[in-house]
Motif scaffolding. Structure first.
Motif, PDB file in Angstrom:
ATOM      1  N   LEU A 120       0.826  -1.214   0.000  1.00 50.11           N
ATOM      2  CA  LEU A 120       0.000   0.000   0.000  1.00 50.11           C
ATOM      3  C   LEU A 120       0.860   1.264   0.000  1.00 50.11           C
ATOM      4  O   LEU A 120       0.527   2.250  -0.670  1.00 50.11           O
ATOM      5  CB  LEU A 120      -0.943   0.003   1.204  1.00 50.11           C
ATOM      6  CG  LEU A 120      -2.073  -1.027   1.157  1.00 50.11           C
ATOM      7  CD1 LEU A 120      -2.799  -1.079   2.492  1.00 50.11           C
ATOM      8  CD2 LEU A 120      -3.029  -0.718   0.027  1.00 50.11           C
ATOM      9  N   PHE A 121       1.957   1.241   0.740  1.00 48.50           N
ATOM     10  CA  PHE A 121       2.871   2.384   0.781  1.00 48.50           C
ATOM     11  C   PHE A 121       3.395   2.693  -0.619  1.00 48.50           C
ATOM     12  O   PHE A 121       3.359   3.844  -1.074  1.00 48.50           O
ATOM     13  CB  PHE A 121       4.026   2.095   1.747  1.00 48.50           C
ATOM     14  CG  PHE A 121       5.108   3.129   1.731  1.00 48.50           C
ATOM     15  CD1 PHE A 121       4.965   4.300   2.463  1.00 48.50           C
ATOM     16  CD2 PHE A 121       6.258   2.936   0.996  1.00 48.50           C
ATOM     17  CE1 PHE A 121       5.965   5.259   2.461  1.00 48.50           C
ATOM     18  CE2 PHE A 121       7.264   3.893   0.981  1.00 48.50           C
ATOM     19  CZ  PHE A 121       7.116   5.050   1.715  1.00 48.50           C
ATOM     20  N   PHE A 122       3.884   1.672  -1.325  1.00 47.14           N
ATOM     21  CA  PHE A 122       4.430   1.893  -2.659  1.00 47.14           C
ATOM     22  C   PHE A 122       3.340   2.209  -3.677  1.00 47.14           C
ATOM     23  O   PHE A 122       3.569   2.980  -4.614  1.00 47.14           O
ATOM     24  CB  PHE A 122       5.294   0.708  -3.107  1.00 47.14           C
ATOM     25  CG  PHE A 122       6.621   0.685  -2.407  1.00 47.14           C
ATOM     26  CD1 PHE A 122       7.546   1.698  -2.613  1.00 47.14           C
ATOM     27  CD2 PHE A 122       6.931  -0.328  -1.527  1.00 47.14           C
ATOM     28  CE1 PHE A 122       8.770   1.695  -1.965  1.00 47.14           C
ATOM     29  CE2 PHE A 122       8.155  -0.343  -0.868  1.00 47.14           C
ATOM     30  CZ  PHE A 122       9.070   0.670  -1.086  1.00 47.14           C
ATOM     31  N   LEU A 123       2.158   1.654  -3.496  1.00 43.83           N
ATOM     32  CA  LEU A 123       1.034   1.998  -4.359  1.00 43.83           C
ATOM     33  C   LEU A 123       0.701   3.484  -4.221  1.00 43.83           C
ATOM     34  O   LEU A 123       0.438   4.160  -5.215  1.00 43.83           O
ATOM     35  CB  LEU A 123      -0.184   1.143  -4.008  1.00 43.83           C
ATOM     36  CG  LEU A 123      -1.431   1.375  -4.846  1.00 43.83           C
ATOM     37  CD1 LEU A 123      -1.188   0.996  -6.300  1.00 43.83           C
ATOM     38  CD2 LEU A 123      -2.595   0.579  -4.272  1.00 43.83           C
ATOM     39  N   ALA A 124       0.750   3.995  -2.999  1.00 39.18           N
ATOM     40  CA  ALA A 124       0.486   5.419  -2.769  1.00 39.18           C
ATOM     41  C   ALA A 124       1.519   6.286  -3.470  1.00 39.18           C
ATOM     42  O   ALA A 124       1.184   7.335  -4.029  1.00 39.18           O
ATOM     43  CB  ALA A 124       0.473   5.716  -1.268  1.00 39.18           C
ATOM     44  N   ARG A 125       2.781   5.853  -3.472  1.00 37.12           N
ATOM     45  CA  ARG A 125       3.828   6.607  -4.174  1.00 37.12           C
ATOM     46  C   ARG A 125       3.564   6.659  -5.672  1.00 37.12           C
ATOM     47  O   ARG A 125       3.855   7.640  -6.336  1.00 37.12           O
ATOM     48  CB  ARG A 125       5.211   5.981  -3.917  1.00 37.12           C
ATOM     49  CG  ARG A 125       5.699   6.070  -2.508  1.00 37.12           C
ATOM     50  CD  ARG A 125       6.239   7.450  -2.281  1.00 37.12           C
ATOM     51  NE  ARG A 125       6.556   7.622  -0.871  1.00 37.12           N
ATOM     52  CZ  ARG A 125       7.610   8.222  -0.420  1.00 37.12           C
ATOM     53  NH1 ARG A 125       8.477   8.716  -1.271  1.00 37.12           N
ATOM     54  NH2 ARG A 125       7.798   8.367   0.856  1.00 37.12           N
ATOM     55  N   PHE A 126       3.006   5.584  -6.207  1.00 38.33           N
ATOM     56  CA  PHE A 126       2.680   5.522  -7.622  1.00 38.33           C
ATOM     57  C   PHE A 126       1.507   6.444  -7.956  1.00 38.33           C
ATOM     58  O   PHE A 126       1.480   7.087  -9.005  1.00 38.33           O
ATOM     59  CB  PHE A 126       2.355   4.072  -8.001  1.00 38.33           C
ATOM     60  CG  PHE A 126       1.856   3.907  -9.403  1.00 38.33           C
ATOM     61  CD1 PHE A 126       2.729   3.986 -10.479  1.00 38.33           C
ATOM     62  CD2 PHE A 126       0.522   3.675  -9.663  1.00 38.33           C
ATOM     63  CE1 PHE A 126       2.274   3.844 -11.783  1.00 38.33           C
ATOM     64  CE2 PHE A 126       0.048   3.528 -10.952  1.00 38.33           C
ATOM     65  CZ  PHE A 126       0.931   3.615 -12.017  1.00 38.33           C
TER      66      PHE A 126
END
Length: 188
Positions: A120-126
């Motif tokens: 979820l953290f990396f999805l938010a960055r995307f």
């Protein structure tokens, strides 16, 4: 705020229609089967079925809570860790309560929780480059509604369907964009 209200209503309807809470429970059950085979329940003083039920409950609580999902996405977008720190403090004491019945098996839940929150953290960055400040504020407001509903559920004041409300977190940003860029143009 209208986009947030629409997102909470529509997201909850979607969650209820697709029975999202049942899907979370099934996923938790699949994750816990190998754990229950490795950890003996005889020394815990509870039946294997009760052990499995408590592990599923703990897994859903730690891995699929609105607070955790919102916190991981919020940190990925803004770098603000306060929600996740608050959740970790609450999870520490909650895990201690579950550990009284489940023993050290409750610590294994940290593995899927870590994986889910990192994704979820990396999805938010995307997602971040495609957002604006209004969309992020609406996202935070939607997360606030889910956190408030979670609090009501914890104190047993009102049993909101938290798992079923999670799609609101997905819908809020597109609805915020739609509200700001399309609907407001028709109103003005």
């Amino acid at each position: 705020m209208p986009a947030v209200i629409f997102a909470v209503i529509l997201g909850t309807i979607v969650g209820l229609v697709i029975h999202l809470g049942k899907w979370f429970n099934k996923g938790a059950l699949l994750m816990q089967r190998p754990i229950t085979k490795m950890i003996p329940t005889e020394n815990l003083g509870i039946s294997k079925d009760e052990f499995m039920s408590l592990m599923v409950t703990a897994t859903v609580l730690f891995c699929a809570s609105g607070t955790g999902i919102y916190g991981a996405l919020d940190e990925g977008m803004s770098g603000d860790i306060t929600i996740l720190v608050s959740k970790s403090i609450l999870d520490f004491f909650t895990a201690a309560i579950f550990a009284a019945s489940l023993g050290y098996a409750v610590s294994i839940i940290a593995i899927p929780q870590f994986i889910i929150f990192v994704i979820l953290f990396f999805l938010a960055r995307f997602i971040l480059p495609y957002t604006n400040s209004t969309m992020i504020l609406d996202f935070k407001a939607c997360g606030g509604f889910l956190m408030l509903a979670t609090g009501f559920r914890i104190v047993k004041l009102k049993m909101f369907p938290i798992a079923e409300m999670i799609p609101a977190m997905i819908l809020v940003m597109p609805l915020s964009w739609l509200w700001g860029n399309v609907i407001l143009n028709f109103i003005h």
